[in-house]
Motif scaffolding. Structure first.
Motif, PDB file in Angstrom:
ATOM      1  N   PRO A  18      -9.960 -12.585  -6.850  1.00 23.33           N
ATOM      2  CA  PRO A  18     -10.726 -13.092  -5.718  1.00 23.33           C
ATOM      3  C   PRO A  18      -9.886 -13.978  -4.810  1.00 23.33           C
ATOM      4  O   PRO A  18      -9.041 -14.754  -5.260  1.00 23.33           O
ATOM      5  CB  PRO A  18     -11.843 -13.890  -6.389  1.00 23.33           C
ATOM      6  N   ASN A  19     -10.105 -13.850  -3.517  1.00 24.01           N
ATOM      7  CA  ASN A  19      -9.458 -14.689  -2.516  1.00 24.01           C
ATOM      8  C   ASN A  19     -10.546 -15.095  -1.535  1.00 24.01           C
ATOM      9  O   ASN A  19     -10.882 -14.336  -0.630  1.00 24.01           O
ATOM     10  CB  ASN A  19      -8.335 -13.924  -1.825  1.00 24.01           C
ATOM     11  N   SER A  20     -11.115 -16.286  -1.727  1.00 21.00           N
ATOM     12  CA  SER A  20     -12.344 -16.641  -1.039  1.00 21.00           C
ATOM     13  C   SER A  20     -12.249 -18.036  -0.435  1.00 21.00           C
ATOM     14  O   SER A  20     -11.586 -18.920  -0.980  1.00 21.00           O
ATOM     15  CB  SER A  20     -13.533 -16.581  -1.998  1.00 21.00           C
ATOM     16  N   LEU A  21     -12.947 -18.207   0.671  1.00 22.28           N
ATOM     17  CA  LEU A  21     -12.946 -19.492   1.354  1.00 22.28           C
ATOM     18  C   LEU A  21     -14.348 -19.821   1.841  1.00 22.28           C
ATOM     19  O   LEU A  21     -14.984 -19.012   2.532  1.00 22.28           O
ATOM     20  CB  LEU A  21     -11.994 -19.473   2.553  1.00 22.28           C
ATOM     21  N   GLY A  25     -12.947 -20.978  -8.468  1.00 24.40           N
ATOM     22  CA  GLY A  25     -11.869 -20.504  -9.320  1.00 24.40           C
ATOM     23  C   GLY A  25     -11.138 -19.350  -8.696  1.00 24.40           C
ATOM     24  O   GLY A  25     -11.399 -18.980  -7.554  1.00 24.40           O
ATOM     25  N   GLY A  26     -10.204 -18.737  -9.450  1.00 23.38           N
ATOM     26  CA  GLY A  26      -9.375 -17.688  -8.878  1.00 23.38           C
ATOM     27  C   GLY A  26      -8.568 -18.275  -7.736  1.00 23.38           C
ATOM     28  O   GLY A  26      -8.068 -19.381  -7.814  1.00 23.38           O
ATOM     29  N   VAL A  27      -8.437 -17.535  -6.654  1.00 27.79           N
ATOM     30  CA  VAL A  27      -7.869 -18.094  -5.427  1.00 27.79           C
ATOM     31  C   VAL A  27      -9.060 -18.440  -4.543  1.00 27.79           C
ATOM     32  O   VAL A  27      -9.433 -17.718  -3.632  1.00 27.79           O
ATOM     33  CB  VAL A  27      -6.919 -17.097  -4.729  1.00 27.79           C
ATOM     34  N   GLY A  28      -9.717 -19.534  -4.886  1.00 26.48           N
ATOM     35  CA  GLY A  28     -10.937 -19.933  -4.181  1.00 26.48           C
ATOM     36  C   GLY A  28     -10.784 -21.300  -3.592  1.00 26.48           C
ATOM     37  O   GLY A  28     -10.155 -22.194  -4.164  1.00 26.48           O
ATOM     38  N   THR A  29     -11.352 -21.487  -2.393  1.00 25.12           N
ATOM     39  CA  THR A  29     -11.222 -22.765  -1.699  1.00 25.12           C
ATOM     40  C   THR A  29     -12.576 -23.179  -1.162  1.00 25.12           C
ATOM     41  O   THR A  29     -13.251 -22.393  -0.486  1.00 25.12           O
ATOM     42  CB  THR A  29     -10.210 -22.689  -0.540  1.00 25.12           C
ATOM     43  N   LEU A  30     -12.968 -24.409  -1.462  1.00 20.75           N
ATOM     44  CA  LEU A  30     -14.118 -25.036  -0.840  1.00 20.75           C
ATOM     45  C   LEU A  30     -13.621 -26.215  -0.049  1.00 20.75           C
ATOM     46  O   LEU A  30     -13.031 -27.150  -0.604  1.00 20.75           O
ATOM     47  CB  LEU A  30     -15.138 -25.480  -1.890  1.00 20.75           C
ATOM     48  N   VAL A  31     -13.809 -26.171   1.259  1.00 24.69           N
ATOM     49  CA  VAL A  31     -13.419 -27.274   2.120  1.00 24.69           C
ATOM     50  C   VAL A  31     -14.679 -28.011   2.508  1.00 24.69           C
ATOM     51  O   VAL A  31     -15.550 -27.458   3.191  1.00 24.69           O
ATOM     52  CB  VAL A  31     -12.676 -26.765   3.375  1.00 24.69           C
ATOM     53  N   ARG A  48      -7.456  -5.134 -11.506  1.00 23.12           N
ATOM     54  CA  ARG A  48      -7.173  -6.195 -10.546  1.00 23.12           C
ATOM     55  C   ARG A  48      -7.677  -5.868  -9.138  1.00 23.12           C
ATOM     56  O   ARG A  48      -6.929  -5.723  -8.186  1.00 23.12           O
ATOM     57  CB  ARG A  48      -5.673  -6.499 -10.516  1.00 23.12           C
ATOM     58  N   ILE A  49      -8.964  -5.743  -9.027  1.00 21.80           N
ATOM     59  CA  ILE A  49      -9.583  -5.504  -7.732  1.00 21.80           C
ATOM     60  C   ILE A  49      -9.374  -6.722  -6.833  1.00 21.80           C
ATOM     61  O   ILE A  49      -9.749  -7.831  -7.193  1.00 21.80           O
ATOM     62  CB  ILE A  49     -11.091  -5.243  -7.881  1.00 21.80           C
ATOM     63  N   PRO A  50      -8.772  -6.557  -5.655  1.00 26.60           N
ATOM     64  CA  PRO A  50      -8.704  -7.679  -4.714  1.00 26.60           C
ATOM     65  C   PRO A  50     -10.062  -7.884  -4.057  1.00 26.60           C
ATOM     66  O   PRO A  50     -10.704  -6.936  -3.617  1.00 26.60           O
ATOM     67  CB  PRO A  50      -7.650  -7.208  -3.713  1.00 26.60           C
ATOM     68  N   ILE A  51     -10.511  -9.110  -4.019  1.00 25.70           N
ATOM     69  CA  ILE A  51     -11.815  -9.430  -3.461  1.00 25.70           C
ATOM     70  C   ILE A  51     -11.629 -10.451  -2.351  1.00 25.70           C
ATOM     71  O   ILE A  51     -11.042 -11.510  -2.570  1.00 25.70           O
ATOM     72  CB  ILE A  51     -12.762  -9.976  -4.546  1.00 25.70           C
ATOM     73  N   TYR A  52     -12.152 -10.137  -1.184  1.00 23.96           N
ATOM     74  CA  TYR A  52     -11.917 -10.970  -0.010  1.00 23.96           C
ATOM     75  C   TYR A  52     -13.238 -11.414   0.588  1.00 23.96           C
ATOM     76  O   TYR A  52     -14.134 -10.600   0.829  1.00 23.96           O
ATOM     77  CB  TYR A  52     -11.117 -10.178   1.033  1.00 23.96           C
ATOM     78  N   ALA A  53     -13.364 -12.724   0.837  1.00 26.82           N
ATOM     79  CA  ALA A  53     -14.564 -13.258   1.474  1.00 26.82           C
ATOM     80  C   ALA A  53     -14.212 -14.552   2.189  1.00 26.82           C
ATOM     81  O   ALA A  53     -13.509 -15.405   1.636  1.00 26.82           O
ATOM     82  CB  ALA A  53     -15.662 -13.494   0.447  1.00 26.82           C
ATOM     83  N   ARG A  54     -14.700 -14.703   3.410  1.00 28.04           N
ATOM     84  CA  ARG A  54     -14.490 -15.906   4.196  1.00 28.04           C
ATOM     85  C   ARG A  54     -15.807 -16.310   4.853  1.00 28.04           C
ATOM     86  O   ARG A  54     -16.476 -15.490   5.478  1.00 28.04           O
ATOM     87  CB  ARG A  54     -13.456 -15.673   5.310  1.00 28.04           C
ATOM     88  N   LEU A  55     -16.173 -17.576   4.720  1.00 28.65           N
ATOM     89  CA  LEU A  55     -17.359 -18.097   5.383  1.00 28.65           C
ATOM     90  C   LEU A  55     -16.999 -19.498   5.866  1.00 28.65           C
ATOM     91  O   LEU A  55     -16.827 -20.417   5.060  1.00 28.65           O
ATOM     92  CB  LEU A  55     -18.555 -18.131   4.431  1.00 28.65           C
ATOM     93  N   ALA A  56     -16.868 -19.647   7.176  1.00 30.70           N
ATOM     94  CA  ALA A  56     -16.443 -20.919   7.748  1.00 30.70           C
ATOM     95  C   ALA A  56     -17.441 -21.358   8.813  1.00 30.70           C
ATOM     96  O   ALA A  56     -17.651 -20.649   9.799  1.00 30.70           O
ATOM     97  CB  ALA A  56     -15.047 -20.799   8.348  1.00 30.70           C
ATOM     98  N   ARG A  62     -20.980 -20.627  -6.314  1.00 32.56           N
ATOM     99  CA  ARG A  62     -19.758 -20.085  -6.904  1.00 32.56           C
ATOM    100  C   ARG A  62     -18.880 -19.484  -5.807  1.00 32.56           C
ATOM    101  O   ARG A  62     -19.326 -18.616  -5.057  1.00 32.56           O
ATOM    102  CB  ARG A  62     -20.090 -19.032  -7.962  1.00 32.56           C
ATOM    103  N   VAL A  63     -17.638 -19.952  -5.760  1.00 31.27           N
ATOM    104  CA  VAL A  63     -16.650 -19.465  -4.808  1.00 31.27           C
ATOM    105  C   VAL A  63     -15.456 -18.959  -5.611  1.00 31.27           C
ATOM    106  O   VAL A  63     -14.785 -19.738  -6.289  1.00 31.27           O
ATOM    107  CB  VAL A  63     -16.215 -20.578  -3.829  1.00 31.27           C
ATOM    108  N   ALA A  64     -15.226 -17.634  -5.576  1.00 29.98           N
ATOM    109  CA  ALA A  64     -14.128 -17.028  -6.331  1.00 29.98           C
ATOM    110  C   ALA A  64     -14.192 -17.387  -7.804  1.00 29.98           C
ATOM    111  O   ALA A  64     -13.184 -17.697  -8.431  1.00 29.98           O
ATOM    112  CB  ALA A  64     -12.767 -17.411  -5.748  1.00 29.98           C
ATOM    113  N   TYR A  65     -15.359 -17.361  -8.364  1.00 32.96           N
ATOM    114  CA  TYR A  65     -15.539 -17.635  -9.797  1.00 32.96           C
ATOM    115  C   TYR A  65     -15.179 -16.373 -10.569  1.00 32.96           C
ATOM    116  O   TYR A  65     -15.873 -15.365 -10.511  1.00 32.96           O
ATOM    117  CB  TYR A  65     -16.985 -18.044 -10.064  1.00 32.96           C
ATOM    118  N   ASN A  66     -14.054 -16.429 -11.302  1.00 30.20           N
ATOM    119  CA  ASN A  66     -13.505 -15.255 -11.972  1.00 30.20           C
ATOM    120  C   ASN A  66     -13.866 -15.294 -13.446  1.00 30.20           C
ATOM    121  O   ASN A  66     -13.394 -16.159 -14.195  1.00 30.20           O
ATOM    122  CB  ASN A  66     -11.986 -15.209 -11.789  1.00 30.20           C
ATOM    123  N   GLN A  67     -14.682 -14.349 -13.900  1.00 34.01           N
ATOM    124  CA  GLN A  67     -15.127 -14.324 -15.288  1.00 34.01           C
ATOM    125  C   GLN A  67     -14.143 -13.620 -16.210  1.00 34.01           C
ATOM    126  O   GLN A  67     -14.292 -13.675 -17.423  1.00 34.01           O
ATOM    127  CB  GLN A  67     -16.494 -13.635 -15.369  1.00 34.01           C
TER     128      GLN A  67
END
Length: 388
Positions: A350-353, A378-384, A317-325, A339-344
């Motif tokens: 993943p925690n991505s925005l 997917g995962g904890v992923g957000t596309l605004v 369970r590697i935490p993965i962090y990425a933010r691009l706003a 792909r935003v927080a696409y968990n295979q």
């Protein structure tokens, strides 16, 4: 400090009390190649004259460059000396600082206001800082800080912090700090242009940091990697082994365009984080300047865009962090994948925005539309998305 495939070599050349004169020019030291700590268990140190103004390496600089064998580290040290008068450091060939399974490469006592030049406009070269290549146990570390100077380079490949390709848990730690200097990579000042590869924190236990001045206005590269370990086999896919990448653009950045024509990977595969922003007194702030035009791919050449995407073997369970706003900017993508927080698997976290809410968006060839072959959040992923 030069050795072959076996044995070891160690040497110190102390010129600190000498006078340099090359080609009849006082205070110039010009050499064809410079090897300091090159090869299997090699250790080399060069101490420069305090009066030296210019160090010119007409071909390659190998400052801590190891061997393919496991743990066959090398240590290379270039000591400018206390009170150094150095004003120019020129390397016309490849620049290696702690690379190829070296323990360490370092430049000591580099004074402020130095003009660093790497490569030539008609002959771009590679620059690897803290780059551990291959699949041998060991580590590589390289750090270069240029204070209030100028950095002019013509590069085909810039790598800062690169780990090994396998699951040996070894690492490359690299720091290139240009935050207070004037930067030109390519033919235009205050810009990074036509750089085919920019890798920051790529590979097992890779930890890369590139700090740029806020005066930089444009970044245009081919393939962009910021935190990625693309290991595709069983083994220790843990947060200890995972990659970390940091691109510090400084607060109040004047950056207006960011372009990656051949692929954009930020905190992907086995990565803990990929970060773009700036470091304040207490923490790192994810940030892009208002009005930025961001482009991935090019018309007629679609590429992947991965933001916080775990690898197939992201164990434990590697935490993965990425933010691009983007704020009041433009997002253009000519993409084969978005792909935003696409968990295979069920392992990565993943925690991505990707926040485009106030910006115009064009993915494909038409404005205000997203047209892409593979689109996953997917995962904890957000596309605004933008209102358009």
């Amino acid at each position: 400090g030069y050795s072959g495939s076996t044995g070891s070599g160690a040497g110190i050349l102390d010129l600190s009390g000498a006078n340099a004169d090359s080609r009849g020019i006082p205070d110039l030291l010009s050499v064809s190649n410079l090897y300091l700590g090159y090869g299997y268990y090699a250790a080399g140190t060069l101490k420069l004259p305090g009066s030296l103004k210019t160090l010119e390496v007409r071909n390659g600089l190998y400052l801590g460059y190891g061997a393919a064998a496991a743990n066959a580290g090398a240590v290379g040290t270039l000591d400018c000396g206390a009170g150094s008068g150095l004003t120019n450091l020129t390397v016309l060939g490849n620049f290696y600082l702690g690379a190829n399974n070296a323990v360490r490469g370092e430049i000591q006592n580099l004074p402020t206001n130095v003009a660093v030049a790497v490569g030539r406009s008609n002959a771009p070269v590679v620059m690897y800082i803290g780059s551990h290549v291959g699949n041998a146990a060991g580590k590589s570390e390289g750090r270069l800080t240029l204070s209030n100077g100028t950095f002019t380079a013509y590069l085909s490949d810039l790598r800062v912090g690169e780990g090994c390709t396998g699951n040996l848990g070894e690492n490359g730690t690299g720091v290139l700090d240009l935050a207070t200097s004037t930067v030109q990579i390519g033919d235009e000042p205050n810009k990074i242009k036509n750089l085919p590869k920019l890798y920051i924190g790529n590979g097992s236990r890779a930890d890369g940091t590139l700090r740029l001045p806020p005066t930089l206005t444009d970044i245009t590269v081919g393939e962009f990697i910021l935190g990625k370990w693309a290991f595709n086999g069983s083994g220790e896919g843990t947060s200890v082994n995972a990659a970390r990448g940091t691109l510090d653009i400084g607060s109040n950045s004047m950056l207006r365009t960011f372009t990656a024509t051949n692929g954009f990977y930020m905190a992907t595969a086995h990565a803990v984080y990929g970060r773009i922003g700036f470091q304040n007194d207490t923490n790192f702030c994810d940030y892009l300047p208002t009005g930025l035009v961001f482009t991935a791919g090019m018309p007629g050449g679609t590429v992947p865009f991965h933001l916080g995407v775990p690898g197939i073997y992201s164990f434990n369970r590697i935490p993965i962090y990425a933010r691009l706003a983007l704020s009041n900017g433009v997002f253009r993508g000519y993409l084969s994948e978005l792909r935003v927080a696409y968990n295979q698997t069920s392992y990565g976290e993943p925690n991505s925005l990707l926040d485009l809410a106030t910006s115009s968006v064009q993915v494909g060839n038409e404005s205000n539309q997203i047209k892409v072959a593979y689109f996953t959040v997917g995962g904890v992923g957000t596309l605004v998305g933008s209102a358009g």
